[in-house]
Enzyme design. Structure first.
Site, PDB file in Angstrom:
ATOM      1  N   ASP A 456     -18.202   4.319  30.620  1.00 27.76           N
ATOM      2  CA  ASP A 456     -17.577   3.036  30.295  1.00 27.76           C
ATOM      3  C   ASP A 456     -18.457   2.177  29.389  1.00 27.76           C
ATOM      4  O   ASP A 456     -17.963   1.218  28.794  1.00 27.76           O
ATOM      5  CB  ASP A 456     -17.281   2.261  31.578  1.00 27.76           C
ATOM      6  CG  ASP A 456     -16.160   2.893  32.384  1.00 27.76           C
ATOM      7  OD1 ASP A 456     -15.940   4.109  32.239  1.00 27.76           O
ATOM      8  OD2 ASP A 456     -15.509   2.187  33.159  1.00 27.76           O
ATOM      9  N   GLU A 525      -9.510   8.550  29.032  1.00 30.18           N
ATOM     10  CA  GLU A 525      -9.058   8.613  30.426  1.00 30.18           C
ATOM     11  C   GLU A 525      -7.873   7.665  30.593  1.00 30.18           C
ATOM     12  O   GLU A 525      -8.045   6.463  30.692  1.00 30.18           O
ATOM     13  CB  GLU A 525     -10.183   8.299  31.413  1.00 30.18           C
ATOM     14  CG  GLU A 525     -11.041   7.092  31.101  1.00 30.18           C
ATOM     15  CD  GLU A 525     -12.134   6.873  32.121  1.00 30.18           C
ATOM     16  OE1 GLU A 525     -13.077   7.670  32.130  1.00 30.18           O
ATOM     17  OE2 GLU A 525     -12.023   5.915  32.917  1.00 30.18           O
TER      18      GLU A 525
END
Length: 882
Positions: A456, A525
């Site tokens: 992330d 994702e």
């Protein structure tokens, strides 16, 4: 005591592998032991351990690691066993997959260290050197003891992934010996370990203990380590390849040594003499040219041939060590295309359509289950798996090599791994050791496609340099990507990936908007969240009360995520009500869930396929979030924990057929996607529109050539007047002989789903209006007939069932599901790989479905095929084995 041990797979860079033999010591008659390697070039993996909490085993490492210490009351646990996995193996708890039983586990027992102990016998030959190898850290940190001596402490043995090798030659005794390992407690916010974030309820021990092999290796004066192979495949001809083989020759002695390192690749021999000073290590390098090499491809593009490099070191006229590895001849590259990361394999652009992998919640290694999951993945047409922060054991990589499934590895989000501002000098060291160890371990696998050093968040300059330096030491030869999110890093720049959600429900048309998580660039994702399994599966892990509570969308569900964001069915349920009508009961909810799961998963993967060949903002890759489950859940999977395949799986499978016709939710265009490398000409797309009552409203055909490794538009779906609010579209792709090569059925609405993009969050885009699919609830009852037969070959079996719609008056038999049963009305046979499922037939149409499975999974019963549909009553047909 009788105990069986299996042969072990070859270990890269360590030498020969021999079977482990049970031995008994006088001090602990019930403690099965293994012999240490007796000659140079052998490796023996510790097959099992004894395990005990430090609250009971208070003596300390010096005593526990001495032969004769009494451990007969300790727990016997497998070779790769966290503390929780060991307790489960010893039946200390009821089924922790069921309901809320995992809450019964007392987490206080994991706040202290646990000990692992193993006795073994040794009779080392003169000149033999023995090494203790940790193929990964002890979670989260630990101590290593041998025969009363501490080999390493928590300052050295720390982190999930660093490998360690200790020369224990001077500590090995003839006769009885003992290894003891101490595993300290785990804090994922403090330690560079393994965290399950919001993927499932957390394992109570936070994965404290061992999850990889501990091995004893031996060699002579010179050891071979770190065998690596690179292939240079000049593009685009593929006519020859230059193979570079490197291995580190290490002098284990205090005297100068001269070693001959020799080896073979594809029948070609090579050798080199290496002079080594005391304790010196040198790299021996060899080059081999292969004419007309057998090129390795992802499974949709070609075959997966593997080569082997086998090396031997000879010192003082005797074999000293061996090393071997398999590899594939292939080239992987990547570049940015309009900001999106595009991979290529052997010079051909490669559209990644993959899923996120979940290891077992307790990090247990079930090789058969891993292989079953990869087989289901390949059968679905999914070509890539992303391993976020949970790199698997070696066997998964070997399987992926053989199956042609690409692997994208890297570190995880949302834990210590990305709390860069808290990194100490020790954290920096462990991070670098982790990257180097993992890169060395997997670099030879042709299935590898890249390494994400962040998820992330891209690491800042300090950590980025640590990772890049570590990968350079490992001679990593594949793309390195800063993160899975659109955040540039100092050296690597833009990752070419986006992580803008969604992670929870969106309708099918969402995926065709190229903004947010829609089909443009590389979405690292994304997925529509809840994937409620069929009732057979739900009953395995939910109590009756929990199943009844599914219709309460505001209730927290233990088998959803531990995070508040994903703990309720929430707006997934609201959308189900709005689009299909409020379920009358849990059974109705499950039935409608399959419809929603199928259509949205199909749309996601079809959209990325269609936009693959767009000139403006093309799609280059997508990772569906997620592929599988660590523990039974009702979200983020394409097949469930018990390997059952439902609407989510078959929607995805439909989208990823190798030659596929599809409908576009944004502009009503039709498209044909071809995942093969060759053009396919002479095709025809036939599109037929039906009302709910079976009346045909339109029927058009369009010739098309399916370009290799591309998508092409093939006209537009007609919009006839007089459509019912819910209607059907059937697409047929036919070859020049009129044979149907692909079939795709949609249920659509004259009212569109609408989204409020301005109110999007990181996990969701709100829906303001719903498509009207409630007409499906009033379908007239359909009728089908079926015939089935089964054949067996060795351990495997196949059942085929031909289903025919025998109804009159234009009645559709909608969303027919076939399931394989252990006898009449018996349990479902799992895993089963179906050629297709959840099919829709109009009067007179037939379809043949094939199921592949293991004979043993029939449990001695006659296979039966159970059929059920949205408007078709349940029935069964016997299919005896022949």
């Amino acid at each position: 005591m009788s105990r069986r041990f299996r042969w072990l797979a070859a270990v890269v860079g360590l030498g020969l592998v021999v079977p482990l033999l049970p031995v008994t010591t006088a001090a602990a008659q019930e403690h099965a032991t293994t012999a240490a390697p007796a000659r140079a070039g052998e490796v023996r993996t510790i097959p099992d351990w004894r395990m005990q909490t430090s609250r009971t085993a208070t003596a300390g490492g010096a005593a526990i690691s001495r032969p004769g210490f009494n451990d007969v009351n300790w727990l016997k646990v497998p070779a790769r066993s966290t503390v929780m996995a060991g307790l489960i193996a010893n039946n200390r708890y009821p089924d922790l997959n069921y309901s809320t039983t995992m809450k019964q586990v007392d987490t206080a027992q994991f706040t202290v260290p646990w000990w692992y102990r193993k006795g073994f016998t040794a009779d080392p030959a003169p000149g033999t050197h023995t090494f203790l190898k940790l193929n990964g850290g002890i979670l989260a940190r630990g101590e290593v003891w041998l025969n009363g001596t501490k080999i390493a402490g928590t300052d050295k043995v720390i982190g999930a992934y660093p490998t360690h090798e200790f020369d224990v030659t001077s500590l090995i005794r003839k006769g009885d010996n003992t290894i003891a390992l101490r595993a300290d407690s785990v804090n994922p916010d403090r330690d560079l370990t393994i965290h399950f974030i919001d993927w499932a309820q957390f394992p109570p021990d936070r994965n404290q203990g061992l999850f990889r092999d501990v091995a004893l290796a031996s060699s002579g004066a010179v050891s071979l380590r770190n065998l690596r192979v690179d292939s240079d495949l000049p593009l685009p001809s593929l006519a020859n390849a230059n193979i570079t083989v490197k291995v580190d020759a290490r002098n284990n002695t205090d005297q100068q040594q001269t070693a001959e390192v020799s080896g073979t690749v594809d029948g070609q021999s090579f050798r080199q003499t290496v002079s080594l000073g005391a304790k010196q290590t040198k790299t021996a390098t060899f080059t081999v040219k292969l004419d007309n090499p057998r090129v390795w491809w992802p499974f949709q593009m070609g075959a997966q041939p593997l080569y082997e490099a086998a090396l031997t070191a000879t010192a003082g006229g005797a074999a000293s060590d061996t090393a071997r590895t398999t590899f594939g001849v292939r080239e992987v590259e990547s570049k940015l295309v309009q900001g999106g990361r595009q991979f290529s394999v052997n010079g051909k652009p490669f559209l990644v359509r993959g899923g996120g992998w979940a290891s077992d919640l307790f990090l247990r290694t079930d090789l058969r289950k891993i292989e079953d999951q990869l087989k289901l993945t390949k059968a679905m047409g999914m070509n890539t798996i992303r391993l976020e922060g949970k790199p698997e054991n070696d066997e998964l990589y070997d399987m992926a090599d053989r199956m042609g499934i690409m692997l994208l590895t890297g570190w995880e989000c949302c834990s210590k791994w990305e709390k860069y501002d808290t990194f100490t000098a020790e954290d920096n060291r462990v991070a670098g050791e982790s990257a180097e160890s993992e890169a060395r371990r997997v670099r030879n696998h042709p299935s590898m496609i890249g390494f994400l050093i962040g998820s992330d968040y891209a690491p800042p300059a300090t950590q980025e340099k640590i990772y890049l330096d570590a990968l350079k030491r490992a001679e990593w030869n594949l793309p390195v990507i800063s993160s899975a999110k659109a955040l540039s890093s100092p050296q690597l720049g833009s990752p070419g990936m986006k992580m803008e959600g969604p992670y929870w429900w969106v309708p099918p048309n969402y995926w065709y908007n190229k903004d947010k998580g829609g089909a443009s660039g590389f979405a690292s994702e994304v997925g529509p969240g809840p994937t409620v399994p069929e009732l057979d599966s739900l009953k395995k892990f939910l109590s009756p009360n929990e199943i009844n509570a599914l219709t309460d969308y505001n209730a927290k569900q233990y088998h959803l995520a531990p995070s508040d964001t994903f703990s309720k069915l929430s707006f997934w349920g609201t959308a189900l009500d709005g689009r299909y009508g409020k379920p009358a009961n849990p059974e109705d909810l499950v039935r409608k869930a399959q419809l929603a799961n199928y259509e949205v998963n199909r749309a996601q993967l079809e959209a990325f396929g269609r936009n693959w060949s767009d000139q403006d903002k093309p799609s280059t890759g997508v990772i569906y979030w997620m592929l599988n489950n660590a523990w039974p859940t009702m979200y983020w999977h394409l097949f469930d924990y018990n390997l059952a395949t439902a609407g989510s799986y078959f929607g995805a499978k439909t989208a990823m057929r190798p030659l596929h016709v599809q409908y576009s939710y944004d502009d009503s265009s039709l498209a044909v996607m071809n995942t093969g490398l060759q053009d396919v000409s002479g095709l025809t797309v036939q599109a037929t529109v039906f009302n709910l009552d079976g009346a045909q409203k339109a029927d058009v055909s369009q010739p098309v050539t399916a370009k290799g490794n591309a998508s092409v538009r093939a006209g537009t779906l007609p919009k006839p007047s007089g459509l019912s609010s819910t209607y059907f579209v059937r697409l047929l792709l036919k070859d020049s002989a009129g044979t149907v090569v692909d079939r795709n059925v949609y249920w659509l609405s004259t009212k569109a789903d609408k989204l409020n993009y301005a109110a999007s969050t990181w996990y969701h885009t709100p829906q303001t209006e719903y498509a009207d699919l409630k007409g499906l609830n009033g379908l007239a009852q359909g009728s089908v007939t079926a015939t089935a037969s089964s054949t067996a070959s060795g351990e495997s079996a196949s059942t085929t069932v031909t289903v025919t719609n025998n109804g009159g008056g234009g009645k559709v038999s909608f969303f027919l599901r076939a399931s394989l049963r252990q006898g009449a009305g018996g349990a479902e046979v799992l895993p089963t790989t179906w050629s297709d499922n959840y099919v829709t037939l109009w009067p007179g149409e037939s379809i043949t479905l094939k199921a592949d499975y293991r004979v043993a999974d029939l449990n001695g019963k006659v296979p039966h095929v159970q059929l059920s549909g949205h408007n078709v009553p349940k029935s069964e047909v016997a299919a005896p084995l022949r």
